[in-house]
Design a protein around this motif. Structure first.
Motif, PDB file in Angstrom:
ATOM      1  N   LYS A  88       0.724  90.864 -53.726  1.00 28.70           N
ATOM      2  CA  LYS A  88       1.959  90.677 -54.506  1.00 28.70           C
ATOM      3  C   LYS A  88       3.083  91.498 -53.906  1.00 28.70           C
ATOM      4  O   LYS A  88       4.217  91.029 -53.797  1.00 28.70           O
ATOM      5  CB  LYS A  88       1.731  91.071 -55.967  1.00 28.70           C
ATOM      6  CG  LYS A  88       0.944  90.054 -56.752  1.00 28.70           C
ATOM      7  CD  LYS A  88       0.774  90.485 -58.200  1.00 28.70           C
ATOM      8  CE  LYS A  88      -0.016  89.463 -58.995  1.00 28.70           C
ATOM      9  NZ  LYS A  88      -0.182  89.875 -60.391  1.00 28.70           N
ATOM     10  N   THR A  89       2.783  92.738 -53.516  1.00 23.40           N
ATOM     11  CA  THR A  89       3.799  93.591 -52.907  1.00 23.40           C
ATOM     12  C   THR A  89       4.286  92.986 -51.600  1.00 23.40           C
ATOM     13  O   THR A  89       5.494  92.942 -51.332  1.00 23.40           O
ATOM     14  CB  THR A  89       3.223  95.001 -52.662  1.00 23.40           C
ATOM     15  OG1 THR A  89       2.750  95.527 -53.898  1.00 23.40           O
ATOM     16  CG2 THR A  89       4.267  95.931 -52.093  1.00 23.40           C
ATOM     17  N   THR A  90       3.339  92.511 -50.794  1.00 25.50           N
ATOM     18  CA  THR A  90       3.705  91.883 -49.517  1.00 25.50           C
ATOM     19  C   THR A  90       4.546  90.635 -49.753  1.00 25.50           C
ATOM     20  O   THR A  90       5.551  90.421 -49.064  1.00 25.50           O
ATOM     21  CB  THR A  90       2.436  91.537 -48.719  1.00 25.50           C
ATOM     22  OG1 THR A  90       1.664  92.726 -48.546  1.00 25.50           O
ATOM     23  CG2 THR A  90       2.782  90.955 -47.371  1.00 25.50           C
ATOM     24  N   ALA A  91       4.144  89.826 -50.717  1.00 24.76           N
ATOM     25  CA  ALA A  91       4.903  88.602 -51.018  1.00 24.76           C
ATOM     26  C   ALA A  91       6.310  88.951 -51.493  1.00 24.76           C
ATOM     27  O   ALA A  91       7.287  88.314 -51.078  1.00 24.76           O
ATOM     28  CB  ALA A  91       4.173  87.780 -52.074  1.00 24.76           C
ATOM     29  N   ALA A  92       6.426  89.973 -52.340  1.00 23.14           N
ATOM     30  CA  ALA A  92       7.747  90.389 -52.813  1.00 23.14           C
ATOM     31  C   ALA A  92       8.593  90.892 -51.644  1.00 23.14           C
ATOM     32  O   ALA A  92       9.802  90.613 -51.569  1.00 23.14           O
ATOM     33  CB  ALA A  92       7.606  91.479 -53.880  1.00 23.14           C
ATOM     34  N   GLN A  93       7.970  91.615 -50.713  1.00 20.61           N
ATOM     35  CA  GLN A  93       8.698  92.113 -49.540  1.00 20.61           C
ATOM     36  C   GLN A  93       9.155  90.951 -48.664  1.00 20.61           C
ATOM     37  O   GLN A  93      10.280  90.952 -48.159  1.00 20.61           O
ATOM     38  CB  GLN A  93       7.817  93.078 -48.734  1.00 20.61           C
ATOM     39  CG  GLN A  93       8.515  93.702 -47.556  1.00 20.61           C
ATOM     40  CD  GLN A  93       9.693  94.566 -47.974  1.00 20.61           C
ATOM     41  OE1 GLN A  93       9.656  95.243 -48.987  1.00 20.61           O
ATOM     42  NE2 GLN A  93      10.761  94.542 -47.214  1.00 20.61           N
ATOM     43  N   ILE A  94       8.278  89.964 -48.483  1.00 21.62           N
ATOM     44  CA  ILE A  94       8.640  88.794 -47.667  1.00 21.62           C
ATOM     45  C   ILE A  94       9.803  88.049 -48.310  1.00 21.62           C
ATOM     46  O   ILE A  94      10.746  87.645 -47.625  1.00 21.62           O
ATOM     47  CB  ILE A  94       7.410  87.873 -47.482  1.00 21.62           C
ATOM     48  CG1 ILE A  94       6.397  88.544 -46.549  1.00 21.62           C
ATOM     49  CG2 ILE A  94       7.817  86.509 -46.938  1.00 21.62           C
ATOM     50  CD1 ILE A  94       5.058  87.835 -46.477  1.00 21.62           C
ATOM     51  N   VAL A  95       9.750  87.886 -49.630  1.00 20.29           N
ATOM     52  CA  VAL A  95      10.845  87.202 -50.331  1.00 20.29           C
ATOM     53  C   VAL A  95      12.137  87.997 -50.193  1.00 20.29           C
ATOM     54  O   VAL A  95      13.209  87.431 -49.930  1.00 20.29           O
ATOM     55  CB  VAL A  95      10.466  86.985 -51.821  1.00 20.29           C
ATOM     56  CG1 VAL A  95      11.664  86.550 -52.637  1.00 20.29           C
ATOM     57  CG2 VAL A  95       9.361  85.947 -51.939  1.00 20.29           C
ATOM     58  N   ALA A  96      12.049  89.316 -50.349  1.00 22.27           N
ATOM     59  CA  ALA A  96      13.243  90.154 -50.218  1.00 22.27           C
ATOM     60  C   ALA A  96      13.806  90.073 -48.793  1.00 22.27           C
ATOM     61  O   ALA A  96      15.035  89.974 -48.605  1.00 22.27           O
ATOM     62  CB  ALA A  96      12.911  91.605 -50.576  1.00 22.27           C
ATOM     63  N   ASP A  97      12.913  90.118 -47.797  1.00 19.76           N
ATOM     64  CA  ASP A  97      13.363  90.000 -46.399  1.00 19.76           C
ATOM     65  C   ASP A  97      14.010  88.647 -46.148  1.00 19.76           C
ATOM     66  O   ASP A  97      15.026  88.550 -45.449  1.00 19.76           O
ATOM     67  CB  ASP A  97      12.192  90.203 -45.436  1.00 19.76           C
ATOM     68  CG  ASP A  97      11.681  91.635 -45.433  1.00 19.76           C
ATOM     69  OD1 ASP A  97      12.396  92.524 -45.957  1.00 19.76           O
ATOM     70  OD2 ASP A  97      10.573  91.871 -44.912  1.00 19.76           O
ATOM     71  N   ALA A  98      13.412  87.595 -46.721  1.00 18.29           N
ATOM     72  CA  ALA A  98      13.971  86.247 -46.537  1.00 18.29           C
ATOM     73  C   ALA A  98      15.349  86.150 -47.192  1.00 18.29           C
ATOM     74  O   ALA A  98      16.271  85.546 -46.624  1.00 18.29           O
ATOM     75  CB  ALA A  98      13.023  85.202 -47.126  1.00 18.29           C
TER      76      ALA A  98
END
Length: 181
Positions: A88-98
Motif C-alpha cells: 500500500k505504501t509503495t502504491a501510494a508512493q507510485i501514485v504520488a510520483d505519477a
C-alpha cells in the motif's frame, strides 16, 4: 398370614438371604476374583497403562503441533499484513510520483505552449508591423505620385519631377510624424 400383618420381619429374613452369598459359591468366586485381579494386574494393567501413556503422548504431540501451526499461521498473517502495508505504501508512493510527474509534464507543456503562443504573437506583430510599414511606404509613394500629378497640373512645369517628389516626401514625412505622436 403373619407375613401379611408384619411385612418387615418377613422381608428382612428373605432380604438378607438375597444379599448374602451362599458359602459354597462364595469361596470359589473369591478365588476366581483374586486370580483374575492378579492376572489383570500382572498383564492387563501394564497394557492398559501403556495405551493410556501412548494416548497421552499422542494428544500432547497433537496439541504441540497445533500450537506450532497456530504460531506459524500468526507469523505468516503478520508477515502478510506487513507486506500488504508495504505494498500500500509503495502504491501510494507510485501514485504520488505519477501525480508529480503529471503535474510537471503539464507545467512543461503549458510553459512550452505559452512560449510558442508568445513567439507566434511576436512574429505576427512583426509581420503586421512590416506590412504596415510596407503599406505606409506604398501609400506615401502613391500619394507622392498623385501629388506630383496634381501639382504639375496646378503649377505647371516650373519644378522638375525630382524636386516635386522631394517636396511631397518632406510634407508626407512631416504628416507621418504628426500621426506617430
Amino acid at each position: 398370614m403373619a407375613s401379611v400383618l408384619c411385612p418387615v420381619p418377613a422381608f428382612a429374613a428373605s432380604g438378607i438371604e438375597a444379599i448374602m452369598p451362599v458359602m459354597d459359591e462364595f469361596i470359589p468366586m473369591l478365588i476366581a476374583f483374586i486370580l483374575l485381579w492378579i492376572i489383570l494386574a500382572k498383564f492387563g494393567w501394564p497394557l492398559f497403562d501403556k495405551m493410556l501413556v501412548k494416548r497421552e503422548t499422542t494428544i500432547k504431540d497433537s496439541l504441540e503441533k497445533s500450537e506450532e501451526a497456530r504460531q506459524e499461521s500468526e507469523r505468516v498473517l503478520a508477515e502478510y499484513k506487513r507486506e500488504l502495508a508495504d505494498a500500500k505504501t509503495t502504491a501510494a508512493q507510485i501514485v504520488a510520483d505519477a501525480k508529480t510527474a503529471g503535474e510537471a509534464a503539464k507545467a512543461d507543456i503549458t510553459a512550452q505552449a505559452q512560449k510558442e503562443a508568445a513567439d507566434m504573437i511576436a512574429k505576427a506583430q512583426q509581420a503586421i508591423e512590416a506590412e504596415k510599414k510596407a503599406a505606409i511606404e506604398e501609400l506615401q509613394g502613391s500619394i507622392a505620385d498623385t501629388s506630383i500629378a496634381v501639382a504639375s497640373k496646378l503649377i505647371g512645369s516650373d519644378l522638375s519631377d525630382d524636386e516635386h517628389r522631394k517636396l511631397i516626401e518632406r510634407y508626407v514625412n512631416e504628416a507621418g510624424s504628426f500621426n506617430a505622436n
